[in-house]
Design an enzyme around this catalytic site. Structure first.
Site, PDB file in Angstrom:
ATOM      1  N   HIS A 154       0.831  -1.212   0.000  1.00 58.44           N
ATOM      2  CA  HIS A 154       0.000   0.000   0.000  1.00 58.44           C
ATOM      3  C   HIS A 154       0.865   1.262   0.000  1.00 58.44           C
ATOM      4  CE1 HIS A 154      -3.478  -2.593   0.934  1.00 58.44           C
ATOM      5  NE2 HIS A 154      -2.632  -3.210   1.748  1.00 58.44           N
ATOM      6  N   SER A 285      16.711  19.953 -15.141  1.00 53.03           N
ATOM      7  CA  SER A 285      15.561  20.835 -15.323  1.00 53.03           C
ATOM      8  C   SER A 285      16.035  22.166 -15.865  1.00 53.03           C
ATOM      9  CB  SER A 285      14.830  21.054 -13.985  1.00 53.03           C
ATOM     10  OG  SER A 285      13.913  22.125 -14.068  1.00 53.03           O
TER      11      SER A 285
END
Length: 468
Positions: A154, A285
């Site tokens: 999970h 970036s």
């Protein structure tokens, strides 16, 4: 013929994705060379029936590589039929043999057998590259089989696994993908030489009273091409074959997608255990100079997602050719089949570079273990308490309460003190000493059979790769 450059739209697969070898397999030049191979094989078979001379075969072979796409394009612009344009181009080069090229055939006798050859070539390349990726996984599995790390369910810390065992999950899937690919390759068949609706009527008429049956003619052609053929066909081979190919590629892509997606999670700074290779001059970036994004795994997920979308097109082609044939599949197959292979191959090549060049940060692995490993080890404590006669339900509640207390401390930035809390709990101390509790709460050894299972998978991969 139109010349293509970067001033007009061209597919990214033309220059950005895939290898030159794979692009070559699906190039127009290679396609036309294979078409000529089929025509030569047909001529050789027809020579056995006395329909073609050796001189004509020699001429066809002499010009088998003389592809003239510009001339074929000029003819196609006039007659609006691409295969006939190639036939006429070839015939112009072969004045003695031009009259017998394509004798008895329909277009798909040639095109579908050509496609079967290309499918085999492309699948063989994908199989080789899948084996290379498996070898990269094998190296990581064997090197890291015993190193404990946190496992997640999970997307939450769960129990302890090992770094190598995490690799073995995807490697096991890759091994099954390899089996699927090899079975698919072995199953590839051509249409054969069956004429306009698959009955072989034109060939039966052609070889009548020539000491050869139409089926014998077909076998001679297919033997020359190194292909099996379907016993029954319409104007085309069943498009279920394309579906099986796309299914095998899509299954491989499913495995790669999952691993690349998991890699991206493992590279996120809160976990930070893995990272992609990053060049010394690589820019992460345009806006944020500090960024190191998982661009390779993102590319893998993007390309494999695309391949998965092609399955439905292949399914529709298999379902909607209508009776003996329509052209519902024709245009999309020109795009779908090459791009499925090129996208799959680019994902394979990219993921191999990632796995071979990746970094596994042991400090981050240990940090996660220090923060959350003890929670997992509490299960072992519960098992031992049960063995010593404690009430399982009562002890479960004790450990749950202390775990929630420790979890809150970890969430606020404090060290994990679960072991200390449990060592001080008298309800547990009734059954064991502090030292025994401390030993059971050592998380590093709570990995079950993960190292052994990793080596079992590794041994299977070694056998499949011929490394044993």
């Amino acid at each position: 013929m139109t010349q293509f450059d970067h001033s007009t739209f061209i597919s990214p697969f033309t220059w950005r994705y895939g290898s030159q070898e794979m692009r070559g397999i699906f190039s127009e030049r290679h396609k036309r060379i294979l078409l000529r191979r089929v025509w030569i094989a047909l001529a050789r078979a027809e020579a056995k029936a006395g329909l073609v001379t050796q001189e004509q075969i020699d001429e066809l072979e002499e010009h088998g590589q003389d592809i003239d796409i510009e001339r074929a394009g000029q003819i196609e612009a006039e007659i609006r039929h691409d295969l006939m344009a190639e036939i006429r181009t070839y015939a112009e080069q072969c004045p003695k043999a031009g009259a017998i090229i394509h004798l008895g055939a329909t277009s798909m006798d040639v095109l579908d057998n050509m496609d079967a050859i290309r499918l085999k070539e492309a699948l063989s390349l994908i199989i080789d590259e899948t084996k290379s990726l498996l070898a990269a996984f094998l190296g990581k599995m064997e090197s890291w089989a015993d190193v404990p790390c946190m496992a997640f369910t999970h997307l939450q810390p769960a129990e302890i696994t090992t770094v190598g065992y995490r690799f073995s999950q995807s490697a096991q899937d890759l091994l099954e993908d390899l089996d699927d690919l090899e079975r698919t390759l072995a199953s590839i068949r051509g249409k054969g030489m069956k004429g306009a609706v698959g009955t072989g009527a034109s060939y039966k008429e052609l070889v009548k009273d020539r000491g050869m049956s139409a089926m014998e003619l077909e076998k001679a052609v297919m033997d020359e091409l190194g292909l099996e053929c379907f016993d029954a066909a319409t104007q085309i081979y069943t498009r279920k074959q394309d579906l099986r190919v796309i299914q095998a590629l899509s299954g491989l892509c499913c495995t790669m997608y999952r691993f690349a997606a998991d890699f991206r999670i493992m590279m996120s700074p809160p976990i930070g255990e893995w990272s992609e290779p990053f060049g010394s001059r690589q820019v992460g970036s345009s806006a944020m100079p500090f960024k190191r994004n998982p661009i390779n795994c993102e590319k893998v997920d993007s390309l494999t997602r695309y391949v998965s979308s092609l399955y439905m097109i292949a399914w529709q082609n298999g379902a909607t050719t209508f009776l003996e044939r329509t052209l519902d599949d024709s245009a999309n197959r020109r795009i779908m089949i090459p791009e499925a292979f090129l996208a799959t191959e680019e994902a394979l090549l990219t993921l191999k570079r990632v796995v071979e060049g990746m970094s596994i940060h042991e400090g981050a692995v240990q940090r996660m273990m220090d923060s959350y490993g003890m929670f997992s080890a509490s299960e072992r404590l519960l098992m031992e308490l049960g063995r010593r006669g404690a009430d399982r339900q009562e002890m479960h509640e004790v450990i749950r309460q202390e775990s929630l207390r420790a979890w809150g401390e970890v969430q606020s930035g404090q060290p994990n003190r679960l072991a200390e809390h449990l060592m001080e709990d008298r309800r547990i101390r009734d059954y064991m000493s502090r030292d025994e509790i401390a030993a059971l709460m050592e998380a590093d050894s709570y990995v079950g059979d993960a190292p052994e299972r990793t080596r079992i998978v590794a041994a299977r991969i070694r056998q499949a790769l011929g490394l044993t």
